[in-house]
Design an enzyme around this catalytic site. Structure first.
Site, short mmCIF file in Angstrom:
data_model
loop_
_atom_site.label_atom_id
_atom_site.label_comp_id
_atom_site.label_asym_id
_atom_site.label_seq_id
_atom_site.Cartn_x
_atom_site.Cartn_y
_atom_site.Cartn_z
N ASP A 1 -1.86 -2.50 -4.25
CA ASP A 1 -1.75 -1.32 -5.13
C ASP A 1 -3.00 -1.17 -5.99
OD1 ASP A 1 0.79 -1.12 -4.11
OD2 ASP A 1 1.76 -2.04 -5.83
N ARG B 1 1.22 3.45 -0.63
CA ARG B 1 2.67 3.40 -0.59
C ARG B 1 3.20 4.21 -1.75
NH1 ARG B 1 5.03 -2.54 -2.24
NH2 ARG B 1 3.50 -3.15 -3.81
#
Ligand SMILES: *[C@@H]1O[C@H](CO)[C@@H](O)[C@H](O)[C@H]1NC(C)=O
Length: 412
Positions: free
Chosen positions: A261, A322
């Protein structure tokens, strides 16, 4: 990240890690194929007929984007006409007109020895543009630029850049001996508007967190102010490197390094000509964009990340993104993707049904390289057509005309 620090890998990915771990190096060429096991990989739907009236909600959603772009383009054109071509925000123009420069030099030969001292010296509700010329060197400082100190610019020599470095993680204990959390782990936190930086390295040098490890998030840069620009900067870290938290942001010729991330938040940001590099041998997830209607802040639903002419490479298996939010929005255009980008491309994370009726908007446009445009992309990602891509492929995506200035030049 806000309330919950732990971000376990999605089950699908965890399973894939196990599968990958169990194949011998000899069969590593077949790794790509193992990603099919996760299922749901379908050929992306090219184009998408946004211009055709009606269509499914996803098409309507894309069409709305295109429309919104046409309208803002017109507003800009008429504003420019009214001001004789000047479109900069009035307060920014005024600050520019009264620019002052100070030198930060650890040897005492400048105005300040540390960046912290220089920031402390900026008056509250500052109205001037303040350029800090930062001498090459390593600055072990943890910095916050508070909301009431706008118009600050950091400049270094891009060929020998000053390094701002700290090593807090989400798990670092604060004064109350509780973990400080992801948000407070940042080496540099910018809460003021109109910040810019040129030729600076911003680094969180905490050791790389193991997959699923608790408290391993280590932010190098957190951007909470709007209208921030970065040129020739390196933003270096591991998990959660760049908290693109909120506001309009522009990155050009930057290097961004991370693992899980590593660009995340609900900023509305344009990354152009940037080099994005995975530093993990395992799963890297380039973005966790947090667009959602569920955050009580209109910036959240206006947000999205657009990457133009970037290059993606590095180690491990790289996912393009994501979905942190139910309407997560990320577009890659003209971007070179190395073979480490996994064929499925994207992951749904906690969004239950990321389909064409949902809000997740993941698009690719004219990308190249072995990791681009796989036939095995997840079914709900899109290959955009010219018209659909246009809102994302220029500085208009971040309303740049009103605030993006050319990079400041270094005196060193
Ligand atoms: C910034 O990076 C670009 C691309 O690498 C390069 O052409 C340019 O000279 C750099 N600018 C400075 C000030 O070094």
């Amino acid at each position: 990240m806000q309330g919950h620090n732990r971000k376990p890998l999605p089950l699908g990915i965890a399973v894939l890690v196990l599968i990958l771990a169990s194949i011998s190096p000899a069969s590593s060429q077949n790794q790509q194929n193992t990603f099919n096991i996760g299922g749901g990989a379908k050929k992306p739907i090219p184009g998408g007929g946004a211009a055709v009236g009606g269509g499914d909600p996803f098409d309507q959603f894309i069409a709305k984007n295109v429309q919104h772009f046409a309208v803002t383009e017109q507003i800009y054109a008429s504003k420019a006409q009214a001001t004789g071509g000047k479109q900069l925000d009035a307060e920014l123009s005024a600050a520019e007109a009264s620019t002052v420069r100070y030198v930060v030099s650890p040897d005492g030969k400048g105005n300040y020895k540390t960046i912290t001292e220089a920031i402390n010296a900026v008056p509250e509700k500052n109205k001037k543009r303040i350029i800090l010329d930062i001498k090459p060197g390593t600055y072990k400082e943890k910095l916050v630029i508070p909301m009431w100190k706008p118009f600050i610019t950091f400049v270094g020599n891009a060929k020998n850049p000053p390094i701002i470095m700290w090593a807090d993680t989400a798990g670092t204990k604060g004064k109350d001996s509780k973990p400080i959390g992801t948000l407070a782990s940042a080496t540099l936190a910018v809460e003021a508007d109109y910040f810019s930086a040129c030729g600076i390295v911003i680094k969180n040098n905490a050791p790389l967190a193991k997959p699923g490890e608790e408290g391993g998030q280590a932010v190098a840069l957190r951007l909470f102010g709007t209208k921030a620009a970065f040129y020739n900067c390196t933003i270096d870290g591991g998990q959660d490197t760049l908290y693109d938290h909120k506001g309009l942001h522009y990155f050009k010729n930057c290097i961004i390094r991370g693992s899980v991330d590593f660009i995340f938040g609900f900023g509305r940001s344009l990354y152009t000509d940037c080099t994005i590099f995975s530093v993990t041998k395992e799963i890297a997830i380039l973005t966790a964009q947090q667009r959602t209607k569920n955050i009580d802040d209109k910036d959240a639903i206006e947000s999205g990340f657009s990457f133009v002419r970037c290059s993606i490479s590095g180690m491990g298996q790289i996912y393009l993104g994501r979905a942190w939010g139910d309407s997560s929005r990320v577009v890659y255009s003209f971007t070179d993707m190395s073979k480490e980008v996994v064929p499925v491309g994207w992951d749904k994370w906690n969004v239950e049904k990321p389909d064409r009726r949902g809000g997740v908007f993941y698009g690719e446009y004219k990308c190249s390289g072995p990791g681009a445009m796989s036939n095995e992309r997840i079914g709900w990602a899109r290959v955009l057509n010219d018209e659909q891509a246009r809102p994302f492929t220029g500085s208009h995506f971040v309303y740049g005309n009103s605030w993006i200035l050319p990079p400041a030049k270094s005196n060193f």
